[in-house]
Design a protein around this motif. Structure first.
Motif, PDB file in Angstrom:
ATOM      1  N   ARG A   1     -13.642  19.325   0.527  1.00 35.43           N
ATOM      2  CA  ARG A   1     -15.037  19.327   0.852  1.00 35.43           C
ATOM      3  C   ARG A   1     -15.428  18.346   1.999  1.00 35.43           C
ATOM      4  N   GLY A   2     -14.566  17.743   2.672  1.00 35.70           N
ATOM      5  CA  GLY A   2     -14.662  17.041   3.918  1.00 35.70           C
ATOM      6  C   GLY A   2     -15.132  15.508   3.271  1.00 35.70           C
ATOM      7  N   LEU A   3     -14.945  14.973   2.019  1.00 34.47           N
ATOM      8  CA  LEU A   3     -15.168  13.643   1.672  1.00 34.47           C
ATOM      9  C   LEU A   3     -14.096  12.613   1.666  1.00 34.47           C
ATOM     10  N   ARG A   4     -14.344  11.584   1.798  1.00 37.94           N
ATOM     11  CA  ARG A   4     -13.136  10.529   1.555  1.00 37.94           C
ATOM     12  C   ARG A   4     -12.831  10.105   0.320  1.00 37.94           C
ATOM     13  N   PRO A   5     -11.588  10.260  -0.048  1.00 30.92           N
ATOM     14  CA  PRO A   5     -11.387  10.042  -1.633  1.00 30.92           C
ATOM     15  C   PRO A   5     -11.157   8.421  -1.523  1.00 30.92           C
ATOM     16  N   THR A   6     -11.491   7.785  -2.656  1.00 32.05           N
ATOM     17  CA  THR A   6     -11.317   6.231  -2.934  1.00 32.05           C
ATOM     18  C   THR A   6     -10.978   6.272  -4.359  1.00 32.05           C
ATOM     19  N   SER A   7     -10.087   5.088  -4.408  1.00 28.75           N
ATOM     20  CA  SER A   7      -9.350   4.991  -5.640  1.00 28.75           C
ATOM     21  C   SER A   7      -9.057   3.524  -5.837  1.00 28.75           C
ATOM     22  N   ARG A   8      -9.664   2.936  -6.746  1.00 25.03           N
ATOM     23  CA  ARG A   8      -9.229   1.459  -7.243  1.00 25.03           C
ATOM     24  C   ARG A   8      -8.601   1.336  -8.325  1.00 25.03           C
ATOM     25  N   VAL A   9      -7.547   0.433  -8.325  1.00 30.53           N
ATOM     26  CA  VAL A   9      -6.541   0.274  -9.408  1.00 30.53           C
ATOM     27  C   VAL A   9      -6.965  -0.825 -10.247  1.00 30.53           C
ATOM     28  N   LEU A  10      -7.167  -0.381 -11.578  1.00 27.50           N
ATOM     29  CA  LEU A  10      -7.701  -1.499 -12.634  1.00 27.50           C
ATOM     30  C   LEU A  10      -6.445  -1.943 -13.267  1.00 27.50           C
ATOM     31  N   THR A  11      -5.496  -0.708 -13.568  1.00 21.55           N
ATOM     32  CA  THR A  11      -4.160  -1.517 -14.348  1.00 21.55           C
ATOM     33  C   THR A  11      -3.055  -0.672 -13.785  1.00 21.55           C
TER      34      THR A  11
ATOM     35  N   VAL B   1       7.133   3.186 -20.198  1.00 27.53           N
ATOM     36  CA  VAL B   1       6.324   3.853 -19.265  1.00 27.53           C
ATOM     37  C   VAL B   1       5.613   3.186 -18.265  1.00 27.53           C
ATOM     38  N   LEU B   2       5.166   3.847 -17.195  1.00 23.75           N
ATOM     39  CA  LEU B   2       4.139   3.025 -16.344  1.00 23.75           C
ATOM     40  C   LEU B   2       2.803   3.502 -16.571  1.00 23.75           C
ATOM     41  N   GLU B   3       2.005   2.746 -16.994  1.00 19.26           N
ATOM     42  CA  GLU B   3       0.435   3.101 -16.968  1.00 19.26           C
ATOM     43  C   GLU B   3      -0.263   2.776 -15.816  1.00 19.26           C
TER      44      GLU B   3
ATOM     45  N   GLY C   1       9.778   3.688  -8.959  1.00 19.54           N
ATOM     46  CA  GLY C   1       9.475   3.549  -7.645  1.00 19.54           C
ATOM     47  C   GLY C   1       7.899   3.284  -7.442  1.00 19.54           C
ATOM     48  N   LEU C   2       7.359   3.633  -8.411  1.00 25.10           N
ATOM     49  CA  LEU C   2       5.812   3.529  -8.425  1.00 25.10           C
ATOM     50  C   LEU C   2       5.193   1.977  -8.783  1.00 25.10           C
ATOM     51  N   VAL C   3       6.191   1.255  -9.571  1.00 23.67           N
ATOM     52  CA  VAL C   3       5.943   0.238 -10.418  1.00 23.67           C
ATOM     53  C   VAL C   3       5.260  -0.637  -9.415  1.00 23.67           C
ATOM     54  N   HIS C   4       5.730  -1.191  -8.128  1.00 18.66           N
ATOM     55  CA  HIS C   4       4.839  -2.116  -7.427  1.00 18.66           C
ATOM     56  C   HIS C   4       4.332  -1.505  -6.137  1.00 18.66           C
ATOM     57  N   ALA C   5       4.102  -0.036  -6.152  1.00 19.60           N
ATOM     58  CA  ALA C   5       3.666   0.703  -5.022  1.00 19.60           C
ATOM     59  C   ALA C   5       2.158   0.439  -4.991  1.00 19.60           C
ATOM     60  N   ASP C   6       1.458   0.230  -3.632  1.00 19.32           N
ATOM     61  CA  ASP C   6       0.024   0.223  -3.570  1.00 19.32           C
ATOM     62  C   ASP C   6      -0.511   1.629  -3.770  1.00 19.32           C
ATOM     63  N   LEU C   7      -1.363   1.587  -4.696  1.00 17.70           N
ATOM     64  CA  LEU C   7      -1.839   2.935  -4.930  1.00 17.70           C
ATOM     65  C   LEU C   7      -3.146   2.968  -4.768  1.00 17.70           C
ATOM     66  N   THR C   8      -3.673   2.086  -4.039  1.00 21.31           N
ATOM     67  CA  THR C   8      -5.227   2.080  -3.754  1.00 21.31           C
ATOM     68  C   THR C   8      -5.573   3.107  -2.721  1.00 21.31           C
ATOM     69  N   ASP C   9      -6.649   3.934  -3.059  1.00 22.56           N
ATOM     70  CA  ASP C   9      -6.913   5.070  -1.930  1.00 22.56           C
ATOM     71  C   ASP C   9      -6.205   6.072  -1.652  1.00 22.56           C
ATOM     72  N   ARG C  10      -4.998   6.266  -2.770  1.00 26.98           N
ATOM     73  CA  ARG C  10      -3.833   6.992  -2.437  1.00 26.98           C
ATOM     74  C   ARG C  10      -3.651   8.267  -3.702  1.00 26.98           C
ATOM     75  N   SER C  11      -3.010   9.271  -3.199  1.00 21.88           N
ATOM     76  CA  SER C  11      -2.681  10.399  -4.166  1.00 21.88           C
ATOM     77  C   SER C  11      -1.425   9.907  -5.205  1.00 21.88           C
ATOM     78  N   LEU C  12      -1.657   9.821  -6.440  1.00 24.47           N
ATOM     79  CA  LEU C  12      -0.452   9.711  -7.148  1.00 24.47           C
ATOM     80  C   LEU C  12       0.299  10.793  -7.306  1.00 24.47           C
ATOM     81  N   TYR C  13       0.121  12.093  -7.100  1.00 24.57           N
ATOM     82  CA  TYR C  13       1.141  13.204  -6.962  1.00 24.57           C
ATOM     83  C   TYR C  13       2.046  12.970  -5.652  1.00 24.57           C
TER      84      TYR C  13
END
Length: 239
Positions: free
Chosen positions: A91-101, A123-125, A151-163
């Motif tokens: 849609r030509g938009l910028r996705p944002t993602s703020r990690v809470l947990t 599990v990783l939540e 490999g995702l435990v300490h990854a920076d997932l801010t503004d990123r696609s988890l997939y």
């Protein structure tokens, strides 16, 4: 009258303000009296211009609360597994993602059963507040077996696609998702996070993600603002 010169000029000024992001999607406009003073016209003229924008789907009137900018509405293409990030980019938009947990914990019995792991296996939540162009759209909760997602435990997932991160860091590509949608209303905690009133309609998408071979590797629960999400599906009548 709505087609008077003043109404048309006010309509165009408001339309330009919406187009340039002066009033963000989902936010409330200033009161009609304030808008009238801002544009140097009467409240009737402002109301006519607002009504025309509402007819075009760009504004919404909420009884007793005022006028609101129509939120960005996201929707999944029928029969296509598309991530939130991909929907935003389409849609030509910028996705944002703020990690809470982002934590490791034991799986619940229900989670272990769905993921095919031992009871209380780690599990990783990941809980994230997701938006498009700074407009909050949903609260996303994801659970993955630690055995495949370490490999995702300490990854920076801010503004990123988890997939995408799951594929890049863990070598796992989700090929298929079993997806169900149901309606709820926002409690105080969810309402605060999504920026809506308590009791606001919420659409909840629950998914199980599978890799090639049919192995479940992801459980997702996404709480969408009811005014910001549309679900589509192709339905076929059997012969």
């Amino acid at each position: 009258m709505r087609d008077s010169g003043a109404s048309m000029q006010t309509y165009q000024q408001l339309a330009d303000a919406l187009r340039h992001g002066v009033f963000a999607p989902g936010t409330r406009l200033p009161a009609e009296r304030a808008l009238a003073a801002r544009f140097g016209v009467s409240r009737v003229t402002v109301r006519n211009a607002l009504g025309r924008l509402a007819e075009e789907g760009r504004l919404e009137s909420v009884l007793g609360s005022g006028w609101f900018v129509a939120p960005q509405v996201v929707g999944e293409p029928p029969s296509v597994l598309q991530t939130f990030t991909e929907m935003a980019h389409a849609r030509g938009l910028r996705p944002t993602s703020r990690v809470l947990t982002q934590r490791v914990r034991p799986a619940t019995l229900a989670e272990a059963e769905q993921l095919g792991t031992a009871p209380a296996a780690e599990v990783l939540e990941v809980v994230r507040l997701r938006g498009m162009d700074e407009t909050v759209i949903c609260l996303d909760e994801t659970v993955l077996p630690l055995s495949v997602a370490d490999g995702l435990v300490h990854a920076d997932l801010t503004d990123r696609s988890l997939y995408a991160e799951l594929e890049a860091r863990c070598g796992l590509r989700v090929e298929r998702s079993a997806y169900a949608v149901h309606a709820e209303v926002a409690d105080a905690t969810l309402a605060g996070r999504l920026g809506v009133a308590v009791g606001w309609p919420i659409l909840v998408g629950a998914e199980v993600g599978y890799v090639e071979g049919g192995r479940p590797v992801l459980l997702g629960t996404t709480h969408y603002r009811g005014d910001s999400y549309r679900f589509q599906a192709d339905l076929f009548r059997p012969s």
